[in-house]
Design an enzyme around this catalytic site. Structure first.
Site, PDB file in Angstrom:
ATOM      1  N   ASP A  40       0.818  -1.211   0.000  1.00 56.48           N
ATOM      2  CA  ASP A  40       0.000   0.000   0.000  1.00 56.48           C
ATOM      3  C   ASP A  40       0.857   1.268   0.000  1.00 56.48           C
ATOM      4  O   ASP A  40       2.012   1.263   0.384  1.00 56.48           O
ATOM      5  CB  ASP A  40      -0.911   0.016   1.239  1.00 56.48           C
ATOM      6  CG  ASP A  40      -0.118  -0.091   2.531  1.00 56.48           C
ATOM      7  OD1 ASP A  40       0.891  -0.829   2.546  1.00 56.48           O
ATOM      8  OD2 ASP A  40      -0.470   0.564   3.520  1.00 56.48           O
ATOM      9  N   GLU A  41       0.240   2.333  -0.438  1.00 59.10           N
ATOM     10  CA  GLU A  41       0.744   3.696  -0.253  1.00 59.10           C
ATOM     11  C   GLU A  41       2.194   3.896  -0.701  1.00 59.10           C
ATOM     12  O   GLU A  41       3.009   4.452   0.007  1.00 59.10           O
ATOM     13  CB  GLU A  41       0.568   4.107   1.223  1.00 59.10           C
ATOM     14  CG  GLU A  41      -0.896   4.145   1.626  1.00 59.10           C
ATOM     15  CD  GLU A  41      -1.117   4.568   3.060  1.00 59.10           C
ATOM     16  OE1 GLU A  41      -1.978   5.417   3.290  1.00 59.10           O
ATOM     17  OE2 GLU A  41      -0.442   4.037   3.961  1.00 59.10           O
TER      18      GLU A  41
END
Ligand code: ACM
Length: 691
Positions: A297-298
């Site tokens: 993620d991210e």
């Protein structure tokens, strides 16, 4: 409500029968079929909890084995020992009659689920404790019912994990998603690369022995442990000891703040994959589950775009953007995991057609559409969007979130039955930027139980009526397991006050909730892992029941004013109206006076300074509420009234001021008081005594 109505999660079928199985010291449990260590340990825990609640000293503390005497009170049989793996049979049948209870399951996992059900049925009357007679058949709707605990932002000691595993088992959750590494900490011992935990954890990590202890503890409760090693972002803690993994030159510093950081592992160096192959080989041996979560993620891509070597690599491999590069990285990771006979779970950012559908599971956190999109592309998936417990939403919010129902406002483009099959379930998530070992239980429970029911029970059973009462009962049982979600509250208030007498503070904080969603992070951009989590916002209830009760009281009162005064029952109505009016007045009086009682405590309690004006605001709106009640009483008595329009302006201003959060807490009783005073003001203005 009957005891069956409190069962949580609700079983597939519950057919009450006449009679009850009384529990005496002669109560015995007998095991048939293929009992193993899970069944035996589960029955020992069952008997200890039964003894603890009933106060009975059983003559047999241990289960009996075949051949069983006919007098055996509770016969448990399972045909085989379950494999602790995705999709294993967890079904059970429970039949309780006046002479005997029988629990039958295919596997010992089903036995464990059934033992939790029967413990929820335990009741007592003047003749003592009993199980009501019933026939129950049950099995989960979804095979993946998880809870994520982030142990990186704030380390959660083994004891915290264990007691929450007990909580999970009590509501039939079956996957602990252990978020072990992130920017702020590398929380698992690596013998192969010891500088990972030595440099990356500030001393707060799990030894491999502790990891094995937790896995064994979870196994005995029928819970899988899926570790997460978040890659290639969220890796500031990795590069402290091994800077050669980084995409940007050092020096690297321990990350103590929150939010999306720039650090990314370097996907262009072959040495990165050599490192990860050796690392995952070690972790694959430590964690027996078939799945390993690789995060994903991210990734903001900044360091990749700023690194000429990585840019050249992208050009050489025809990778047009950082997402394509991350997919390349994920394919390399997947090859490593596949060699280790592991499957991959990743956050929804990893979704890309270049990954095989057979070995990759997508965990949707940004939207439910991402889950459905994954399913339409043929990927199995789990839902976490709408299940983030750290965002402080009420239980009912999480409860209504069904993985297979279209998101609100989204087109109802149904998933086909085949695509629905790819939705494995969901996970509640507890991110710990603002959560300590002291507060985690209160932020998890009982709300996680609502998600547990959503994931276990048939959707038609998941109706919101009585959810709060059912969760309140589950909460009692969770306390018995050592969870601290209720008992830490008065302790935290004592610390805030610096004294034993907490009543005025509790009166205020009972009406407060922490701000919701990402508001605390937005309001506290400088927060770090060292920021104290002992503030009012940390003690405040996630759902302020006292405020909700007052709102119900106000609604009941206002509804009595709508009734036709000419009907025959008008005397009774007037009586009810009068008693509700008195109740509201008594409550507002307590709140009106509370600030005077709290003020001297605040003076010598530094942590309370930030809520001083909130306390004053409560006193003010409660006082204005009392003024309106007095005017209303005058009008009812046909006394002459003067209604000053500026009074209502003052009231509106006071309500608006009281609604503003202080110290990241909100006075959630404001809407109830507003409804009361605004409705009465309108009626006063329409009423006969007006001049
Ligand atoms: C996430 O919340 N970044 C998965």
């Amino acid at each position: 409500m009957k005891v069956f109505d409190y069962l949580l999660p609700k079983p597939v079928t519950v057919i009450p029968q006449p009679g009850a199985l009384r529990i005496t010291p002669a109560f015995t449990v007998g095991l048939k079929g293929a009992p193993g260590k899970r069944t035996c340990a589960g029955v020992s825990r069952f008997l200890a909890r039964l003894a603890g609640r009933t106060g009975l000293s059983f003559l047999n503390h241990k289960p009996l084995h075949e051949p069983l005497p006919e007098t055996c009170s509770f016969v448990i049989s399972n045909r085989r020992q379950g494999k602790l793996a995705l999709g294993e049979d967890e079904s059970y049948r429970l039949e309780i009659g006046p002479k005997q209870a029988v629990l039958q399951a295919e596997t010992d996992l089903g036995v464990l689920r059934g033992l939790e059900t029967i413990l929820q049925l335990l009741t007592a009357d003047q003749d003592g404790p009993f199980f009501p007679a019933v026939r129950i058949t049950d099995q989960p709707r979804f095979p993946w019912r998880g809870l994520l605990i982030d142990c990186a932002r704030h380390f959660q000691p083994v004891e915290v994990i264990k007691r929450n595993l007990d909580g999970m088992a009590a509501v039939k959750l079956n996957v602990l998603h252990w978020h072990l590494t992130d920017d702020q900490g590398f929380r698992v011992e690596s013998k192969v690369f010891p500088r990972l935990h030595q440099e990356g954890a500030a001393g707060a990590y799990y030894t491999q022995e502790q990891i094995r202890e937790v896995i064994n503890y979870a196994d005995l409760r029928g819970i899988r442990v899926v570790p997460e090693f978040d890659l290639p972002g969220h890796t500031s803690s990795w590069v402290l000891g091994y800077p050669e993994l980084a995409s940007a030159p050092g020096p690297h510093h321990p990350e103590i703040g929150f939010g999306v950081k720039d650090t990314l592992l370097n996907p262009a160096r072959e040495e990165t994959y050599t490192f990860l192959a050796a690392f995952f080989q070690e972790m694959a041996a430590l964690f027996p589950d078939e799945y390993i979560h690789i995060g994903g993620d991210e990734n903001n891509g900044r360091q990749w775009l700023a690194n000429p070597e990585i840019q050249a690599f992208m050009r050489a491999h025809g990778l047009p953007d950082t997402h394509a590069l991350q997919t390349y990285f994920n394919r390399r990771l997947l090859a490593i995991l596949t060699r280790l006979q592991k499957k991959m779970v990743g956050w929804d950012e990893i979704l890309a057609a270049a990954l095989p559908t057979s070995t990759v599971v997508i965990q949707a956190w940004r939207s439910k559409e991402r889950l459905w999109q994954a399913a339409k592309m043929g990927y199995r998936g789990i839902l976490s969007h709408g299940y983030y417990l750290d965002l402080m939403q009420p239980a009912a919010f999480h409860y209504q979130n069904d993985p297979l129902a279209p998101a609100e406002g989204a087109p109802a483009d149904e998933l086909t039955p085949e695509q629905q099959q790819l939705v494995l379930g969901g996970e509640a998530a507890m991110w710990t930027e603002f959560i300590s070992p002291e507060t985690i239980d209160a932020r998890l429970w009982p709300r996680a139980a609502a998600i547990a029911e959503r994931l276990w029970s048939p959707p038609a059973h998941c109706t919101p009526e009585h959810l709060d009462r059912r969760l309140a009962r589950v909460s009692l049982h969770l306390e018995e397991l050592g969870l601290t979600h209720e008992k830490n509250y008065p302790m935290m208030l004592r610390r805030l006050c610096g004294q034993w007498a907490i009543e005025p503070l509790q009166t205020l904080v009972d009406l407060c909730e922490p701000v919701k969603n990402y508001e605390r992070a937005i309001q506290c951009p400088d927060a770090t892992i060292y920021s104290p989590l002992t503030r009012v916002v940390d003690a405040a209830p996630t759902e302020a029941k006292a405020a909700r009760r007052f709102h119900q009281l106000v609604r009941r009162y206002l509804s009595t004013l709508e009734q036709d005064p000419t009907v025959e029952a008008s005397n009774t109505q007037a009586g009810e109206n009068e008693s509700l009016w008195r109740e509201i007045k008594a409550q507002l009086t307590v709140w009106h006076k509370n600030h005077t009682a709290l003020e001297p405590i605040i003076k010598s309690a530094p942590l309370l300074h930030e809520i001083r004006s909130l306390s004053a605001a409560l006193a003010r709106i409660a006082g204005l509420g009392l003024d309106i009640l007095a005017l209303w009483a005058k009008q009812q008595n046909n006394e002459p009234l003067t209604l000053d329009p500026t009074f209502f302006q003052q009231l509106k201003q006071a309500l608006a001021a009281a609604a503003k959060p202080r110290g990241q807490v909100e006075l959630v009783v404001v809407p109830a008081i507003a409804e009361l005073v605004e409705t009465l003001w309108q009626k006063l203005n329409a009423g006969p005594g007006r001049n």
